[in-house]
Design a protein around this motif. Structure first.
Motif, PDB file in Angstrom:
ATOM      1  N   LEU A 145       0.835  -1.201   0.000  1.00 56.08           N
ATOM      2  CA  LEU A 145       0.000   0.000   0.000  1.00 56.08           C
ATOM      3  C   LEU A 145       0.869   1.249   0.000  1.00 56.08           C
ATOM      4  N   TYR A 158      -4.222   0.179  -8.680  1.00 55.77           N
ATOM      5  CA  TYR A 158      -5.568   0.537  -8.255  1.00 55.77           C
ATOM      6  C   TYR A 158      -5.451   1.671  -7.238  1.00 55.77           C
ATOM      7  N   LYS A 160      -7.793   4.517  -4.469  1.00 54.03           N
ATOM      8  CA  LYS A 160      -9.023   4.963  -3.827  1.00 54.03           C
ATOM      9  C   LYS A 160      -8.731   6.226  -3.027  1.00 54.03           C
ATOM     10  N   TYR A 275      -2.558   0.760  -4.555  1.00 53.29           N
ATOM     11  CA  TYR A 275      -2.190  -0.623  -4.249  1.00 53.29           C
ATOM     12  C   TYR A 275      -2.097  -1.426  -5.541  1.00 53.29           C
ATOM     13  N   LYS A 278      -6.167  -5.989  -6.748  1.00 51.19           N
ATOM     14  CA  LYS A 278      -7.546  -5.635  -6.435  1.00 51.19           C
ATOM     15  C   LYS A 278      -7.780  -5.660  -4.925  1.00 51.19           C
ATOM     16  N   LEU A 279      -8.594  -4.731  -4.473  1.00 52.27           N
ATOM     17  CA  LEU A 279      -8.784  -4.560  -3.036  1.00 52.27           C
ATOM     18  C   LEU A 279      -9.370  -5.805  -2.387  1.00 52.27           C
ATOM     19  N   THR A 285      -4.984  -4.860   3.251  1.00 54.90           N
ATOM     20  CA  THR A 285      -5.098  -3.565   2.588  1.00 54.90           C
ATOM     21  C   THR A 285      -6.477  -2.973   2.786  1.00 54.90           C
ATOM     22  N   GLN A 286      -7.502  -3.797   2.662  1.00 54.90           N
ATOM     23  CA  GLN A 286      -8.874  -3.327   2.879  1.00 54.90           C
ATOM     24  C   GLN A 286      -9.032  -2.700   4.249  1.00 54.90           C
TER      25      GLN A 286
END
Length: 301
Positions: A145, A158, A160, A275, A278-279, A285-286
């Motif tokens: 991350l 990716y 967010k 990251y 995919k989350l 990571t989530q």
């Protein structure tokens, strides 16, 4: 004939050797001897029946087979980590290694406390926090991350948004007593501007918006740095106009040590979680992103 598969541990050693371009560098990172690293690489080459590295006393480089092996190793490690995350999540717990990176200024000032709290809530997690102002390859560096400020990140990753932020123009009363206060972005070209140059930013360009249109302004000055805290200190020392994060400049503006200039103009600089996978593939990571989102919503800078 039954296939002989390489050990995941050997693939991780191989990736570490490539990252450091040396066996000794990999040994230091992994905490083992050079001889152990050499043995693991030899075992991996025997298992794959292929030479992965050209090496002599002067240099080391990947063979054609090594280049393919590196890509596959990165994918295998990523999927392996994701699978272990999902298994551990059944117990509603997260464990293992978690590598996070950020810039020096933002990481030190705004991530130290929340990551400490996140670690306290997840005692089975071993967090490595790397601060750097250079661009890192998240996959090659085995980083789970990155928390970054700004609107530009590699399309292969990716991302967010986890907090809103912007950079604002400011200068000290002492500097403004000696220079005309700018009335428009174009006036900035006649001032000493303190330029923050980090992660490949084009030197001397500020991208300012009034919420409707964006203006790119070419600025100049005698002082520049790759560290935001240095830029802010120079602004406080009457050396010029800074474009600094509102989070960092706000307390100085409220105290009167700095004055915000052209308040209708700003540079968007939101905080993003970036990251490599995919989350849904990484519980660690989530959970970390969710925690940081909640933390920044509760903190008033």
């Amino acid at each position: 004939m039954k296939k002989k598969w390489p050990q995941v541990e050997d693939l991780e050693v191989f990736m570490a050797v490539v990252r450091h371009n040396s066996f000794s560098g990999a040994a230091v990172e992994l905490g083992f001897s050079n001889a152990w690293v050499t043995k693991r690489i030899n075992t991996l080459e025997e298992t794959l029946n292929a030479k992965l590295l050209h090496r002599n006393t002067r240099e080391m480089r990947l063979t054609a087979a090594g280049e393919v092996a590196l890509i596959q190793a990165e994918e295998i490690i990523s999927k392996n980590n994701a699978a272990m995350d999902l298994i551990v999540n059944i117990k509603n717990d997260i464990q293992g290694n978690f590598h996070i990176c950020s810039s020096f200024g933002f990481g030190k000032n705004h991530l130290t406390n929340p990551l400490s709290a996140f670690s306290r809530l997840n005692p089975g997690l071993k967090i490595k926090f790397t601060l750097t102002d250079t661009k890192l390859d998240l996959i090659k560096e085995n980083i789970d991350l990155e928390i970054m400020v700004g609107e530009s990140f590699h399309e292969r990753y990716y991302a967010k948004k986890i907090a809103d932020n912007k950079r604002i123009l400011c200068a000290s009363p002492g500097y403004l007593n000696q220079h005309d206060t700018p009335a428009s972005p174009a006036d900035l070209s006649r001032h000493q501007c303190l330029f923050l140059q980090e992660k490949g930013l084009t030197f001397g360009l500020w991208h300012l918006s009034d919420g409707k249109k964006q203006e790119t302004v070419r600025v100049d000055g005698n002082l520049s740095s790759n560290n935001g805290e240095v830029i802010l200190q120079w602004a406080l020392d009457d050396r010029g106009i800074a474009l600094r994060s509102e989070w960092d400049a706000k307390r100085y503006i409220e105290s009167g040590d700095l004055i915000q200039l052209l308040p209708d103009y700003y540079e968007q600089a939101s905080v993003w979680a970036v990251y490599p996978t995919k989350l849904e593939e990484s519980i660690k990571t989530q959970k970390c992103i969710t925690f940081l989102e909640s933390y920044f919503k509760c903190i008033h800078f």
